[in-house]
Design a protein around this motif. Structure first.
Motif, PDB file in Angstrom:
ATOM      1  N   TYR A 177      74.424 -25.269 -61.615  1.00  0.00           N
ATOM      2  CA  TYR A 177      74.638 -24.130 -62.509  1.00  0.00           C
ATOM      3  C   TYR A 177      73.623 -23.009 -62.251  1.00  0.00           C
ATOM      4  N   PRO A 178      73.567 -22.489 -61.010  1.00  0.00           N
ATOM      5  CA  PRO A 178      72.560 -21.468 -60.678  1.00  0.00           C
ATOM      6  C   PRO A 178      72.726 -20.158 -61.434  1.00  0.00           C
ATOM      7  N   LEU A 179      73.921 -19.904 -61.993  1.00  0.00           N
ATOM      8  CA  LEU A 179      74.156 -18.636 -62.700  1.00  0.00           C
ATOM      9  C   LEU A 179      74.227 -18.837 -64.215  1.00  0.00           C
ATOM     10  N   SER A 180      73.723 -19.967 -64.704  1.00  0.00           N
ATOM     11  CA  SER A 180      73.848 -20.287 -66.130  1.00  0.00           C
ATOM     12  C   SER A 180      72.984 -19.405 -67.021  1.00  0.00           C
ATOM     13  N   SER A 181      71.899 -18.837 -66.474  1.00  0.00           N
ATOM     14  CA  SER A 181      70.951 -18.096 -67.312  1.00  0.00           C
ATOM     15  C   SER A 181      70.806 -16.642 -66.900  1.00  0.00           C
ATOM     16  N   VAL A 182      71.845 -16.085 -66.293  1.00  0.00           N
ATOM     17  CA  VAL A 182      71.808 -14.689 -65.861  1.00  0.00           C
ATOM     18  C   VAL A 182      71.768 -13.765 -67.086  1.00  0.00           C
ATOM     19  N   GLU A 183      70.794 -12.857 -67.098  1.00  0.00           N
ATOM     20  CA  GLU A 183      70.646 -11.912 -68.207  1.00  0.00           C
ATOM     21  C   GLU A 183      70.990 -10.484 -67.794  1.00  0.00           C
ATOM     22  N   MET A 184      71.186 -10.288 -66.495  1.00  0.00           N
ATOM     23  CA  MET A 184      71.616  -8.982 -66.003  1.00  0.00           C
ATOM     24  C   MET A 184      72.435  -9.188 -64.743  1.00  0.00           C
ATOM     25  N   VAL A 185      73.615  -8.595 -64.689  1.00  0.00           N
ATOM     26  CA  VAL A 185      74.429  -8.645 -63.480  1.00  0.00           C
ATOM     27  C   VAL A 185      74.721  -7.216 -63.045  1.00  0.00           C
ATOM     28  N   ALA A 186      74.425  -6.930 -61.782  1.00  0.00           N
ATOM     29  CA  ALA A 186      74.666  -5.597 -61.224  1.00  0.00           C
ATOM     30  C   ALA A 186      75.666  -5.723 -60.081  1.00  0.00           C
ATOM     31  N   ILE A 187      76.715  -4.940 -60.129  1.00  0.00           N
ATOM     32  CA  ILE A 187      77.730  -4.922 -59.070  1.00  0.00           C
ATOM     33  C   ILE A 187      77.584  -3.600 -58.328  1.00  0.00           C
ATOM     34  N   ASP A 188      77.156  -3.669 -57.092  1.00  0.00           N
ATOM     35  CA  ASP A 188      76.938  -2.462 -56.296  1.00  0.00           C
ATOM     36  C   ASP A 188      78.168  -2.183 -55.436  1.00  0.00           C
ATOM     37  N   SER A 189      78.534  -0.906 -55.357  1.00  0.00           N
ATOM     38  CA  SER A 189      79.652  -0.467 -54.506  1.00  0.00           C
ATOM     39  C   SER A 189      80.915  -1.267 -54.794  1.00  0.00           C
TER      40      SER A 189
END
Length: 508
Positions: free
Chosen positions: A219-231
């Protein structure tokens, strides 16, 4: 666009629309601001954890301070930031900016853990590529026109990559760096997931991220607090189907014992414990233009109560005017569509084609998406009149066939007879532009999603022809308003959309 830093600093969700006029400048500025936000937020979190650790160490036995929510300051994993990029060039650009912010002026970056491997795997930054002093085109800037980095003759896959960064006080540690070199030599996704659990910032392409989280027990993305999608506009043509899977994997609550990053459950933030991590997640997207799939993704996966802010560059360019004079006319043909569905939208546009094709003129048909492309191709294949007189070039057409079909249309066939009709997908043009020329009519079976493609295709066709000899045409319905506005401008689009339909769907 100075408000970007303020919006990011306030933790609000943000969509940055770069537009066409200053695309590279606005993209650079946006990436600078995102890198600064990543560094400041990560540092702020680490300082808070360190201060709380000190208070807990110094607490007396009768102080049960751990029940105070102020001390619940961690996630299941260390990865707080997810940065999704379409090409390695863009990923390297972000990492460079983070390094510039973190490092002291005279730091020896070559000694940083994992940095040498990262540079070997990802290749040099775009700025070091020899372009003979010429100004970068947008394709070169995005990493789409630069030959993939090679090392000992091995070509890297430019849209499959993953790297984890750990930010220290004065240096950046590269926890992992992986690319897919060939179809048979794939990274070990389980190892990648294990490494990413320990990273503060995870940088990857949609395809690599989707494969990493599929079946992962970490679960490497279980604690994401910010997601940025570039381009995001590049990902739209590239691997958009993977974005839904990646976004759905964010903030998934791992079962007991599934996390191995040393997380203390007594310190995990309540939102994560309650399975509501998405409500505290900040979302940022940078795109050249907004499109329905991106809006749907934001609507479906955005659970924050904070408002979504949009910052758009002052883009007054109207690409419709850029080819004025090259063509006899640029017609806009409004069609009436009875319902909003992919089948209905494709159907009304196909119904308008016979009247155009029956004039026996050399014609290019440009389709904005693969669904339209396959629908028009099926129409041409099923017609005795057109089946033997057309060629089709899509993003899936092999290079040799692409070359042969282009030659058949351009009047110098090496294989097969000449063709009067060329069917061309916008996605094929995005990946590797194909020069189709000297057509009497260029028909866009729906407004192109990328305004620049409209100009590129029309200019390539008009090269070597007397000015004002050919004709171009856009077929559109009221559901194409957003894409049409990007091509012809708001005023002209509004006038055309409010006018009566010139064609109606054929009914049986």
């Amino acid at each position: 666009m100075g408000e970007i830093s303020e919006i990011l600093g306030a933790g609000q969700d943000l969509a940055i629309v770069t537009g066409e006029t200053d695309y590279i400048t606005v993209s650079e500025r946006s990436r600078d601001e995102i890198a600064a936000r990543i560094c400041s937020y990560t540092t702020e979190c680490k300082l808070r954890i360190a201060a709380n650790n000190e208070k807990i160490r110094n607490a007396t036995e009768d102080e049960d301070i751990i029940v105070d929510e102020a001390y619940k300051d961690q996630g299941y994993t260390k990865g707080r930031i997810l940065y999704i990029a379409p090409t390695m060039s863009i990923a390297v650009a972000l990492c460079e900016r983070i390094e510039d912010i973190i490092a002291s002026p005279n730091a020896d970056r070559s000694s940083w853990e994992g940095r040498e491997l990262f540079q070997t795997v990802f290749g040099p930054p775009l700025a070091s590529v020899d372009l003979d002093g010429k100004e970068l085109t947008t394709r070169e800037y995005d990493g789409l026109a630069v030959t993939p980095y090679t090392d000992d003759g091995v070509e890297r896959n430019n849209d499959f990559f993953l790297v984890g960064l750990t930010l220290k006080k004065d240096r950046v540690l590269y926890r992992a760096a992986a690319v897919q070199e060939t179809a048979s030599e794939k990274p070990d996704y389980k190892v990648m997931a294990t490494d990413m659990v320990k990273a503060d910032v995870i940088v990857g392409s949609p395809l690599a991220l989707q494969l990493m989280v599929t079946g992962s027990t970490h679960y490497p993305l279980s604690s994401v607090e910010m997601v940025a999608i570039d381009s995001a506009h590049i990902i739209y043509y590239q691997n958009w189907e993977h974005m839904a899977k990646v976004m759905a994997s964010l903030n998934q609550q791992p079962p007991d014992g599934a996390v191995s990053s040393g997380a203390k459950y007594s310190r995990v933030r309540p939102a994560f414990l309650d399975g509501e991590g998405a409500t505290i997640r900040q979302g940022v997207v940078v795109t050249r233009f907004m499109f329905p799939d991106l809006i749907a993704l934001q609507t479906r996966h955005r659970e924050s109560a904070r408002p979504l802010e949009t910052v758009a560059a002052d883009d007054k360019a109207i690409v419709y005017n850029d080819v004025r004079g090259l063509y006899k006319a640029q017609k806009l043909l409004k069609l009436s569509c009875p319902e909003f569905s992919a089948e209905a939208l494709a159907g009304v546009k196909i119904a308008a084609l016979p009247e155009i094709l029956d004039k026996d003129l050399r014609t290019i048909l440009v389709c904005p998406n693969y669904f339209n492309f396959t629908a028009v191709k099926a129409f041409l294949e099923g017609s005795e009149k057109y089946a033997a007189d057309y060629v089709a070039i899509s993003e899936y057409t092999a290079q040799r066939k692409r070359r042969d079909r282009r030659a058949r249309f351009n009047g110098s066939p090496t294989v097969g007879p000449s063709a009067r009709i060329a069917l061309y997908s916008e996605r094929a043009h995005f990946y590797k532009p194909c020069v189709l020329k000297k057509a009497d009519v260029v028909v866009f079976v729906g407004p192109p999603e990328t305004p620049a493609h409209y100009v590129e295709i029309l200019r390539a066709n008009a090269a070597g022809m007397p000015a004002g000899e050919a004709l171009s045409m856009i077929l559109f319905t009221k559901y194409d308003s957003r894409a049409l506005t990007r091509i012809v401008g708001r005023a002209r689009a509004r006038a055309k959309l409010q006018g009566a339909s010139e064609k109606r769907a054929r009914t049986e």
